[in-house]
Design a protein around this motif. Structure first.
Motif, mmCIF file in Angstrom:
data_model
loop_
_atom_site.group_PDB
_atom_site.id
_atom_site.type_symbol
_atom_site.label_atom_id
_atom_site.label_comp_id
_atom_site.label_asym_id
_atom_site.label_seq_id
_atom_site.Cartn_x
_atom_site.Cartn_y
_atom_site.Cartn_z
ATOM 1 N N GLU A 15 -9.827 -9.900 -4.771
ATOM 2 C CA GLU A 15 -10.050 -8.885 -3.740
ATOM 3 C C GLU A 15 -9.609 -9.379 -2.372
ATOM 4 O O GLU A 15 -9.203 -8.580 -1.512
ATOM 5 C CB GLU A 15 -11.526 -8.475 -3.717
ATOM 6 N N ASP A 16 -9.671 -10.685 -2.145
ATOM 7 C CA ASP A 16 -9.173 -11.231 -0.885
ATOM 8 C C ASP A 16 -7.682 -10.954 -0.722
ATOM 9 O O ASP A 16 -7.198 -10.718 0.393
ATOM 10 C CB ASP A 16 -9.416 -12.742 -0.822
ATOM 11 N N VAL A 17 -6.943 -10.991 -1.838
ATOM 12 C CA VAL A 17 -5.504 -10.693 -1.803
ATOM 13 C C VAL A 17 -5.290 -9.238 -1.413
ATOM 14 O O VAL A 17 -4.442 -8.915 -0.573
ATOM 15 C CB VAL A 17 -4.854 -10.983 -3.170
ATOM 16 N N ARG A 18 -6.087 -8.339 -2.004
ATOM 17 C CA ARG A 18 -5.932 -6.902 -1.730
ATOM 18 C C ARG A 18 -6.288 -6.556 -0.290
ATOM 19 O O ARG A 18 -5.755 -5.606 0.277
ATOM 20 C CB ARG A 18 -6.801 -6.105 -2.701
ATOM 21 N N ASN A 19 -7.182 -7.333 0.304
ATOM 22 C CA ASN A 19 -7.653 -7.037 1.652
ATOM 23 C C ASN A 19 -7.017 -7.914 2.720
ATOM 24 O O ASN A 19 -7.465 -7.928 3.862
ATOM 25 C CB ASN A 19 -9.182 -7.207 1.713
ATOM 26 N N PRO A 64 0.825 -1.217 0.000
ATOM 27 C CA PRO A 64 0.000 0.000 0.000
ATOM 28 C C PRO A 64 0.856 1.263 0.000
ATOM 29 O O PRO A 64 1.932 1.294 0.595
ATOM 30 C CB PRO A 64 -0.798 -0.122 1.311
ATOM 31 N N VAL A 65 0.355 2.301 -0.660
ATOM 32 C CA VAL A 65 1.151 3.531 -0.791
ATOM 33 C C VAL A 65 0.370 4.772 -0.375
ATOM 34 O O VAL A 65 0.810 5.893 -0.619
ATOM 35 C CB VAL A 65 1.652 3.704 -2.245
ATOM 36 N N LEU A 66 -0.778 4.584 0.249
ATOM 37 C CA LEU A 66 -1.624 5.730 0.566
ATOM 38 C C LEU A 66 -0.879 6.774 1.394
ATOM 39 O O LEU A 66 -1.008 7.988 1.146
ATOM 40 C CB LEU A 66 -2.878 5.269 1.322
ATOM 41 N N GLU A 67 -0.075 6.332 2.364
ATOM 42 C CA GLU A 67 0.626 7.295 3.226
ATOM 43 C C GLU A 67 1.684 8.090 2.470
ATOM 44 O O GLU A 67 2.091 9.177 2.900
ATOM 45 C CB GLU A 67 1.272 6.565 4.411
ATOM 46 N N LYS A 68 2.119 7.584 1.313
ATOM 47 C CA LYS A 68 3.144 8.285 0.537
ATOM 48 C C LYS A 68 2.582 9.480 -0.233
ATOM 49 O O LYS A 68 3.350 10.314 -0.721
ATOM 50 C CB LYS A 68 3.814 7.319 -0.442
ATOM 51 N N LEU A 69 1.264 9.565 -0.353
ATOM 52 C CA LEU A 69 0.666 10.650 -1.121
ATOM 53 C C LEU A 69 0.937 12.016 -0.514
ATOM 54 O O LEU A 69 0.797 13.040 -1.192
ATOM 55 C CB LEU A 69 -0.841 10.436 -1.263
ATOM 56 N N SER A 98 -2.381 -6.896 -6.575
ATOM 57 C CA SER A 98 -2.709 -8.269 -6.954
ATOM 58 C C SER A 98 -1.565 -9.218 -6.640
ATOM 59 O O SER A 98 -0.410 -8.806 -6.458
ATOM 60 C CB SER A 98 -3.002 -8.326 -8.453
ATOM 61 N N ALA A 99 -1.885 -10.498 -6.603
ATOM 62 C CA ALA A 99 -0.841 -11.504 -6.405
ATOM 63 C C ALA A 99 0.182 -11.439 -7.530
ATOM 64 O O ALA A 99 1.381 -11.648 -7.309
ATOM 65 C CB ALA A 99 -1.471 -12.903 -6.341
ATOM 66 N N GLU A 100 -0.278 -11.125 -8.749
ATOM 67 C CA GLU A 100 0.636 -11.033 -9.891
ATOM 68 C C GLU A 100 1.644 -9.911 -9.699
ATOM 69 O O GLU A 100 2.832 -10.058 -10.020
ATOM 70 C CB GLU A 100 -0.162 -10.825 -11.177
ATOM 71 N N ALA A 101 1.183 -8.765 -9.181
ATOM 72 C CA ALA A 101 2.096 -7.646 -8.924
ATOM 73 C C ALA A 101 3.101 -8.009 -7.840
ATOM 74 O O ALA A 101 4.287 -7.644 -7.912
ATOM 75 C CB ALA A 101 1.309 -6.410 -8.521
ATOM 76 N N GLN A 102 2.650 -8.717 -6.827
ATOM 77 C CA GLN A 102 3.553 -9.141 -5.758
ATOM 78 C C GLN A 102 4.592 -10.129 -6.276
ATOM 79 O O GLN A 102 5.747 -10.119 -5.844
ATOM 80 C CB GLN A 102 2.748 -9.749 -4.613
ATOM 81 N N LEU A 159 -7.189 3.964 -7.778
ATOM 82 C CA LEU A 159 -6.382 2.751 -7.885
ATOM 83 C C LEU A 159 -6.331 1.963 -6.588
ATOM 84 O O LEU A 159 -5.571 1.011 -6.472
ATOM 85 C CB LEU A 159 -4.956 3.111 -8.323
ATOM 86 N N GLY A 160 -7.143 2.344 -5.603
ATOM 87 C CA GLY A 160 -7.162 1.603 -4.344
ATOM 88 C C GLY A 160 -5.819 1.598 -3.663
ATOM 89 O O GLY A 160 -5.294 0.528 -3.295
ATOM 90 N N LEU A 161 -5.243 2.766 -3.453
ATOM 91 C CA LEU A 161 -3.875 2.878 -2.965
ATOM 92 C C LEU A 161 -3.702 2.450 -1.520
ATOM 93 O O LEU A 161 -2.568 2.327 -1.039
ATOM 94 C CB LEU A 161 -3.381 4.313 -3.148
ATOM 95 N N ASP A 162 -4.805 2.226 -0.799
ATOM 96 C CA ASP A 162 -4.705 1.825 0.607
ATOM 97 C C ASP A 162 -4.622 0.320 0.793
ATOM 98 O O ASP A 162 -4.445 -0.162 1.916
ATOM 99 C CB ASP A 162 -5.897 2.370 1.396
ATOM 100 N N GLY A 163 -4.749 -0.442 -0.286
ATOM 101 C CA GLY A 163 -4.712 -1.897 -0.176
ATOM 102 C C GLY A 163 -3.492 -2.491 -0.857
ATOM 103 O O GLY A 163 -2.694 -1.782 -1.478
ATOM 104 N N TRP A 164 -3.352 -3.787 -0.739
ATOM 105 C CA TRP A 164 -2.259 -4.492 -1.403
ATOM 106 C C TRP A 164 -2.589 -4.674 -2.875
ATOM 107 O O TRP A 164 -3.752 -4.655 -3.268
ATOM 108 C CB TRP A 164 -1.998 -5.831 -0.720
#
Length: 392
Positions: free
Chosen positions: A284-288, A164-169, A193-197, A186-191
């Motif tokens: 979405e389970d991955v993001r949350n 997550p990168v929300l705090e970097k804004l 996708s598994a593919e991005a990880q 872009l849902g910056l407060d969550g993780w």
């Protein structure tokens, strides 16, 4: 007999269910949306420039050291293999891996440090943000939009692959992300996708191994000095036992190959363990999830920490590397200051962009111009600007 890929994981991204693009486009008849993103990245100008951008060594120091391009290809290969083994979308993982270094300036980390220093009063510089700006704004090759108009999932992976990168804004250097996110969430407060990880971990695997390979080739340390280093040491000892009469070059390459395999196996085991424990049923389970899904085991993290400490002492802080970094910083600093005080020496396209802007806006144009340079071009441009015997 060829192995059969595992079935698609329930938490894998499905290209048929992509959230689409900021500017809607007709779908390709021959490619999934993620494969189309990959092709756009491969064909863009910043991707080609990676061939003469470096991480530790400068491009002219040797033909066998990794560049940002060869590194990106290695990361993409590892990401695709890991994603396939986990039942994820390999195209998406590969795409994010190919894009992850597009925003890096010349001269590796030295170049990034210097641009950050020069831009400290003008909004800062961050290579991850620069990568995002490249694919959403700076690359101009389509009549209907700036950037590459990549899918939501690819953009998310480009900016959030490390978490997550929300705090970097709140950082000035992240203002471009905040502005884009205000228009296209872009849902910056969550993780991510598994593919991005997977792409992020593939980056770790690639650079740890190729830094060992390049450091030995450069003569910064000897292969046998690695025998006491966790992870690589036991692997190297095993290769020496099996092949006592093989030349050192083959020993080095075999040890690196096995270390890549060990790191990949560790990621697969740990990620499967976490997925099973969490009972993931959707992307979405991955993001949350509240933490990373794709990860190294605790033991691997500890071993890699010791390997990185060795490389920091023996490679990244080596006097030869320090000398190169010093030269690189001076080149970029001198060009930046000249372009700021005399913008009319910029190439016409960039001079036009710098006009009718305040000082911060002009600095951003100068920064974009320098960040797009290759190592070789930066050296040649500096000569043209500061040496009277060079006029073309």
């Amino acid at each position: 007999m060829a192995s059969v890929p595992p079935p698609r994981a329930p938490y894998a991204e499905d290209p048929a269910r992509s959230r689409g693009r900021k500017v809607p486009e007709p779908e390709s008849r021959t490619r999934t949306p993620f494969a189309r993103d990959r092709d756009r990245i491969i064909h863009c100008t910043p991707f080609r420039r990676l061939k003469e951008k470096t991480q530790v060594f400068v491009a002219h120091e040797g033909d066998h050291f990794r560049t940002r391009l060869t590194h990106s290809l290695e990361v993409a290969q590892i990401a695709r293999s890991v994603a396939t083994a986990l039942g994820l979308d390999a195209d998406l993982a590969e795409t994010i891996a190919l894009a992850h270094d597009l925003g890096h300036p010349p001269f590796g980390h030295a170049g990034e440090d210097e641009l950050e220093r020069q831009m400290s009063d003008f909004g800062g510089f961050d290579h991850n943000v620069q990568t995002f700006r490249v694919v959403t704004k700076l690359e101009q090759r389509y009549p209907r939009f700036d950037g590459l108009n990549l899918t939501w999932e690819t953009l998310e992976g480009v900016i959030k692959h490390n978490g997550p990168v929300l705090e970097k804004l709140e950082r000035p250097s992240w203002s471009a992300i905040a502005e884009f996110d205000a228009e296209y969430r872009l849902g910056l407060d969550g993780w991510a996708s598994a593919e991005a990880q997977v792409a992020a971990l593939a980056d770790d695997i690639a650079y740890n191994n190729h830094d060992v390979d390049d450091g030995v080739q450069a003569g910064l340390f000897h292969l046998k000095e690695l025998l006491d280093v966790p992870l690589i040491g036991p692997i190297l000892a095993g290769v020496y036992r099996e092949y006592p009469d093989v030349e050192p070059r083959i020993i080095r390459l075999e040890a690196v190959r096995r270390m890549i395999g060990a790191m990949v196996d560790d990621v697969l085991t740990e990620t499967r363990r976490r997925a099973e424990a969490a009972g993931l049923a959707s992307p979405e389970d991955v993001r949350n999830l509240g933490g990373p899904l794709v990860a190294f085991s605790r033991d691997m993290v500890e071993d890699l920490g010791q390997l990185r400490a060795f490389l920091m002492e023996r490679m990244y802080r080596h006097w030869r590397v320090n000398r190169t970094r010093s030269q690189a910083r001076r080149i970029l600093a001198e060009m930046f200051q000249l372009f700021m005080t005399e913008p009319d020496v910029l190439p016409t396209e960039w001079f036009v962009r710098s006009q009718k802007r305040d000082e911060a806006g002009r600095a951003r144009v100068v920064c974009d111009y320098i960040a797009g340079m290759t190592d070789r071009f930066a050296i040649e441009e500096h000569r043209r600007l500061f040496h009277l015997d060079v006029w073309n």
